[in-house]
Design a protein around this motif. Structure first.
Motif, PDB file in Angstrom:
ATOM      1  N   UNK A  42     -37.250 -35.477  -7.458  1.00  0.00           N
ATOM      2  CA  UNK A  42     -37.565 -36.586  -6.542  1.00  0.00           C
ATOM      3  C   UNK A  42     -38.238 -37.494  -7.433  1.00  0.00           C
ATOM      4  N   UNK A  43     -37.637 -38.624  -7.438  1.00  0.00           N
ATOM      5  CA  UNK A  43     -38.154 -39.769  -8.392  1.00  0.00           C
ATOM      6  C   UNK A  43     -39.498 -40.315  -7.907  1.00  0.00           C
ATOM      7  N   UNK A  44     -39.949 -40.008  -6.751  1.00  0.00           N
ATOM      8  CA  UNK A  44     -41.023 -40.552  -6.312  1.00  0.00           C
ATOM      9  C   UNK A  44     -42.231 -39.633  -6.751  1.00  0.00           C
ATOM     10  N   UNK A  45     -41.994 -38.399  -7.331  1.00  0.00           N
ATOM     11  CA  UNK A  45     -43.001 -37.610  -8.031  1.00  0.00           C
ATOM     12  C   UNK A  45     -43.256 -37.965  -9.391  1.00  0.00           C
ATOM     13  N   UNK A  46     -44.412 -38.013  -9.926  1.00  0.00           N
ATOM     14  CA  UNK A  46     -44.617 -38.214 -11.378  1.00  0.00           C
ATOM     15  C   UNK A  46     -45.700 -37.315 -11.847  1.00  0.00           C
ATOM     16  N   UNK A  47     -45.067 -37.289 -13.292  1.00  0.00           N
ATOM     17  CA  UNK A  47     -46.150 -36.411 -14.155  1.00  0.00           C
ATOM     18  C   UNK A  47     -47.266 -37.196 -14.797  1.00  0.00           C
ATOM     19  N   UNK A  48     -46.893 -38.573 -15.250  1.00  0.00           N
ATOM     20  CA  UNK A  48     -47.611 -39.524 -15.944  1.00  0.00           C
ATOM     21  C   UNK A  48     -48.282 -40.406 -15.205  1.00  0.00           C
ATOM     22  N   UNK A  49     -47.674 -41.041 -14.034  1.00  0.00           N
ATOM     23  CA  UNK A  49     -48.304 -41.803 -13.177  1.00  0.00           C
ATOM     24  C   UNK A  49     -47.612 -43.119 -13.871  1.00  0.00           C
ATOM     25  N   UNK A  50     -47.382 -44.269 -13.043  1.00  0.00           N
ATOM     26  CA  UNK A  50     -46.514 -45.274 -13.613  1.00  0.00           C
ATOM     27  C   UNK A  50     -47.228 -46.062 -14.709  1.00  0.00           C
ATOM     28  N   UNK A  51     -48.538 -46.264 -14.578  1.00  0.00           N
ATOM     29  CA  UNK A  51     -49.111 -47.044 -15.677  1.00  0.00           C
ATOM     30  C   UNK A  51     -49.106 -46.602 -16.961  1.00  0.00           C
ATOM     31  N   UNK A  60     -46.110 -37.516 -30.607  1.00  0.00           N
ATOM     32  CA  UNK A  60     -46.703 -37.759 -29.097  1.00  0.00           C
ATOM     33  C   UNK A  60     -47.230 -36.196 -28.577  1.00  0.00           C
ATOM     34  N   UNK A  61     -48.357 -36.151 -28.603  1.00  0.00           N
ATOM     35  CA  UNK A  61     -49.320 -35.187 -28.059  1.00  0.00           C
ATOM     36  C   UNK A  61     -49.260 -34.716 -26.527  1.00  0.00           C
ATOM     37  N   UNK A  62     -48.392 -33.856 -26.122  1.00  0.00           N
ATOM     38  CA  UNK A  62     -48.261 -33.710 -24.682  1.00  0.00           C
ATOM     39  C   UNK A  62     -48.784 -32.615 -24.278  1.00  0.00           C
ATOM     40  N   UNK A  63     -49.546 -32.041 -23.700  1.00  0.00           N
ATOM     41  CA  UNK A  63     -50.160 -30.744 -23.226  1.00  0.00           C
ATOM     42  C   UNK A  63     -49.342 -29.719 -22.670  1.00  0.00           C
ATOM     43  N   UNK A  64     -48.324 -30.257 -21.948  1.00  0.00           N
ATOM     44  CA  UNK A  64     -47.133 -29.191 -21.458  1.00  0.00           C
ATOM     45  C   UNK A  64     -46.019 -29.489 -21.935  1.00  0.00           C
ATOM     46  N   UNK A  65     -45.034 -28.443 -22.063  1.00  0.00           N
ATOM     47  CA  UNK A  65     -43.562 -28.498 -22.623  1.00  0.00           C
ATOM     48  C   UNK A  65     -42.718 -29.539 -22.122  1.00  0.00           C
ATOM     49  N   UNK A  66     -42.202 -30.517 -22.853  1.00  0.00           N
ATOM     50  CA  UNK A  66     -41.125 -31.340 -22.389  1.00  0.00           C
ATOM     51  C   UNK A  66     -39.822 -30.780 -22.419  1.00  0.00           C
ATOM     52  N   UNK A 116     -40.836 -22.895 -14.384  1.00  0.00           N
ATOM     53  CA  UNK A 116     -42.418 -23.368 -14.401  1.00  0.00           C
ATOM     54  C   UNK A 116     -42.501 -24.829 -14.143  1.00  0.00           C
ATOM     55  N   UNK A 117     -42.832 -25.170 -12.815  1.00  0.00           N
ATOM     56  CA  UNK A 117     -42.776 -26.548 -12.203  1.00  0.00           C
ATOM     57  C   UNK A 117     -44.153 -27.363 -12.834  1.00  0.00           C
ATOM     58  N   UNK A 118     -44.935 -26.475 -13.652  1.00  0.00           N
ATOM     59  CA  UNK A 118     -46.271 -27.134 -13.882  1.00  0.00           C
ATOM     60  C   UNK A 118     -46.004 -27.945 -15.174  1.00  0.00           C
ATOM     61  N   UNK A 119     -44.675 -27.795 -15.852  1.00  0.00           N
ATOM     62  CA  UNK A 119     -44.169 -28.381 -17.089  1.00  0.00           C
ATOM     63  C   UNK A 119     -43.452 -29.562 -16.932  1.00  0.00           C
ATOM     64  N   UNK A 120     -42.722 -30.239 -17.884  1.00  0.00           N
ATOM     65  CA  UNK A 120     -41.884 -31.444 -17.386  1.00  0.00           C
ATOM     66  C   UNK A 120     -40.854 -30.971 -16.626  1.00  0.00           C
ATOM     67  N   UNK A 121     -40.480 -29.691 -16.781  1.00  0.00           N
ATOM     68  CA  UNK A 121     -39.403 -29.222 -15.663  1.00  0.00           C
ATOM     69  C   UNK A 121     -39.463 -29.451 -14.301  1.00  0.00           C
ATOM     70  N   UNK A 122     -40.880 -29.636 -13.887  1.00  0.00           N
ATOM     71  CA  UNK A 122     -41.109 -29.963 -12.499  1.00  0.00           C
ATOM     72  C   UNK A 122     -41.259 -31.420 -12.071  1.00  0.00           C
ATOM     73  N   UNK A 147     -38.672 -34.067 -13.396  1.00  0.00           N
ATOM     74  CA  UNK A 147     -37.262 -34.482 -14.287  1.00  0.00           C
ATOM     75  C   UNK A 147     -37.244 -35.782 -14.116  1.00  0.00           C
ATOM     76  N   UNK A 148     -37.448 -36.616 -13.039  1.00  0.00           N
ATOM     77  CA  UNK A 148     -37.293 -37.995 -13.208  1.00  0.00           C
ATOM     78  C   UNK A 148     -38.144 -38.687 -14.105  1.00  0.00           C
ATOM     79  N   UNK A 149     -39.516 -38.189 -14.250  1.00  0.00           N
ATOM     80  CA  UNK A 149     -40.038 -38.749 -15.435  1.00  0.00           C
ATOM     81  C   UNK A 149     -39.592 -38.455 -16.745  1.00  0.00           C
ATOM     82  N   UNK A 150     -39.189 -37.094 -16.871  1.00  0.00           N
ATOM     83  CA  UNK A 150     -38.420 -36.741 -18.420  1.00  0.00           C
ATOM     84  C   UNK A 150     -37.381 -37.814 -18.465  1.00  0.00           C
ATOM     85  N   UNK A 151     -36.419 -37.840 -17.680  1.00  0.00           N
ATOM     86  CA  UNK A 151     -35.338 -38.523 -17.702  1.00  0.00           C
ATOM     87  C   UNK A 151     -35.528 -39.886 -18.284  1.00  0.00           C
ATOM     88  N   UNK A 152     -36.721 -40.371 -17.653  1.00  0.00           N
ATOM     89  CA  UNK A 152     -37.131 -41.840 -17.953  1.00  0.00           C
ATOM     90  C   UNK A 152     -37.534 -41.972 -19.105  1.00  0.00           C
TER      91      UNK A 152
END
Length: 534
Positions: free
Chosen positions: A319-328, A347-353, A383-389, A391-396
């Motif tokens: 769902x592209x409306x869901x976000x890991x990072x927030x738009x800003x 890039x220090x990312x606390x969960x696996x990309x 594990x939807x807690x990672x970037x796998x959860x 995917x729109x943010x990761x693809x962007x």
């Protein structure tokens, strides 16, 4: 937070008023009960660094107590270990309103310089720490090395990883990728509720006082104190600094019916973190930031908990409306990476990309059948807690990296208590036909449970089958270890970056040894991994 440079110190009278409070009868290198929680530094800039300590001015002024007087604490920083001449000095006012912590953002220092620092109160010096400033923004830097750690659960073992990092002379600093503390009560987190040493407070932390006491407990560890005193740290939080599987408006380990407002709990945890950690926040309270190290590297540290949507599985992960990072933060991240002139972007990312799937084929590889079957486009999410959860943010993000056509971005990751060397594919289902756009090094936990701890099996037995299954359907995963605890040493050079994984002999032994297990490199411009050692 107080800023004081050389000019400000001179306005206070040089060796007069500003330094009058720093006149102990006899300086001592031994720790004193006044400074029972050690000293620390962090977030080095070319002209500055954050210095930190906590003072216990009277016995009743315990962490989280709200007791004790307002006090004035002096600080000094010098290139000279004897402090015969000072680069900067000053006085910091603290009290129960900030849990008697001292946090000074020193400016006006020279770039690329090693410094010594200390604090003083009531005729007593703190231990002396060592820190350094970053190289000038345009400085030619041949190499840098950082210790990399995550997931340090007090009750699960001893912090031997920090001791080994404190002993190294080759590090510029330490990068901590989150879960610096854990929020659970005694015996409530970990395999079989094994408690190697009891935490404080013994109940789950919820209030501001609770979080202050828990931070104080961790900072009494001698190995952690040694690593903080020896190196400047670059730190970002993950979920356990608040509560397990935290998202913007809640957490898996938060029950509003019994634990009250999550917003209040989140605010309390963030306030305690700001007080107790040598981290520089933005004026609006954001922790995501970037730090530059000459022309060689720019280190970007992300906040993947404060703005994210609720974790969900199934089709919701796309769902592209869901976000890991927030738009800003996403806009800032893409702009920062695009504008960086450094040779390497770290890039220090606390969960696996990197994506993680199990099964003979990913949904992406099935193509149109995935749509008919109603499968997420990146495959079934483990594990939807990672970037796998998300995917729109990761693809962007990965799409932006690919559009630039560079292979000079390296992700450093913690969170999952295991060790990975990954190539980060643009499209996992067609990899390696589709390109790798970055590489990722995931470091093990300092102490927190991993596979053999959870399953109660001998190391390098049951986990081998799991690692093999992961490798079959994740061709971008070049190496994986699910059993060992330890740390990484990340080296940045002109032609390549390299991660060396070090594993501890026994997390439950305070004298645990460390051995180098394996090394992987990524050459500049390739976004590919090569085993270099082990």
């Amino acid at each position: 937070m107080t800023h004081l440079n050389r000019r400000d110190a001179l306005k206070l009278g040089g060796t007069g008023a500003a330094l009058a409070l720093m006149a102990p009868a006899a300086a001592s290198a031994a720790p004193d009960p006044l400074f029972a929680h050690g000293i620390a530094s962090g977030d080095p800039l070319p002209d500055g660094v954050v210095l930190w300590t906590r003072v216990t001015p009277v016995p009743e002024a315990l962490p989280g107590s709200g007791a004790g007087p307002q006090i004035q604490v002096s600080w000094q920083i010098s290139e000279d270990p004897g402090f015969a001449s000072l680069a900067a000095s000053g006085v910091f006012a603290t009290g129960p309103d900030r849990d008697h912590t001292v946090k000074v953002d020193v400016r006006g220092l020279d770039p690329g310089t090693a410094y010594h620092y200390r604090f003083a109160y009531a005729g007593t010096y703190s231990p002396t720490g060592r820190t350094r400033t970053a190289p000038a923004a345009d400085a030619a830097v041949d190499s840098l090395a950082f210790g990399v750690v995550s997931c340090s659960n007090w009750e699960a073992g001893y912090f031997s990883s920090y001791r080994h990092l404190a002993a190294r002379e080759d590090l510029f600093g330490v990068i901590h990728l989150g879960d610096y503390i854990y929020e659970y009560g005694t015996g409530s987190y970990g395999a079989g509720d094994v408690v190697v040493r009891r935490t404080a407070p013994e109940h789950e932390i919820i209030t501001l006082a609770d979080y202050r006491i828990r931070h104080a407990c961790y900072k009494t560890d001698p190995d952690l104190q040694a690593a903080h005193a020896r190196h400047p740290w670059l730190i970002v939080w993950d979920d356990h600094e608040v509560a397990n599987d935290a998202w913007a408006d809640g957490a898996e380990n938060h029950d509003p019916a019994t634990e009250g407002s999550y917003a209040a709990r989140k605010a309390a945890s963030h306030r305690a973190y700001q007080e107790w950690m040598p981290v520089r926040f933005s004026p609006d309270g954001a922790i995501y930031r970037s730090l530059k190290f000459g022309s060689l590297a720019e280190v970007v540290l992300m906040d993947l908990r404060s703005y994210r949507s609720l974790q969900q599985g199934g089709l919701a992960v796309d769902d592209p409306a869901r976000t890991m990072t927030g738009a800003p933060q996403m806009a800032w991240l893409k702009d920062t990476l695009a504008a960086s002139t450094a040779r390497w972007r770290v890039v220090g990312t606390s969960v696996m990309i990197s994506p993680l799937v199990l099964g003979s084929l990913t949904a992406e590889a099935l193509g149109p059948i995935a749509e008919l079957l109603g499968l997420p486009q990146g495959g079934l999410t483990l594990n939807p807690d990672q970037w796998d959860g998300y995917t729109a943010d990761r693809a962007e993000l990965l799409g932006a990296l690919n559009a630039r056509g560079t292979g000079d971005t390296v992700f450093l990751t913690g969170d999952i208590h295991t060790s990975w060397a990954n190539e980060v594919p643009l499209k996992a289902g067609t990899y390696p036909i589709s390109p790798s756009v970055a590489t990722e090094f995931v470091v093990p936990s300092v102490t927190s449970d991993n596979i053999d701890d959870i399953l109660g099996t001998a190391p390098r037995t049951t986990s081998l089958a799991i690692e093999s299954a992961v490798g079959v359907t994740n061709r971008h995963v070049r190496w994986l270890n699910m059993d060992d605890h330890g740390f990484g040493v990340f080296q940045i050079g002109q032609s390549q970056t390299r991660m060396d994984w070090y594993f501890l002999s026994d997390r439950k032994n305070p004298a645990a040894t460390a051995r180098k297990a394996v090394s992987y490199t990524t050459a500049h411009g390739t976004a590919k991994l090569k085993r270099a050692w082990g």
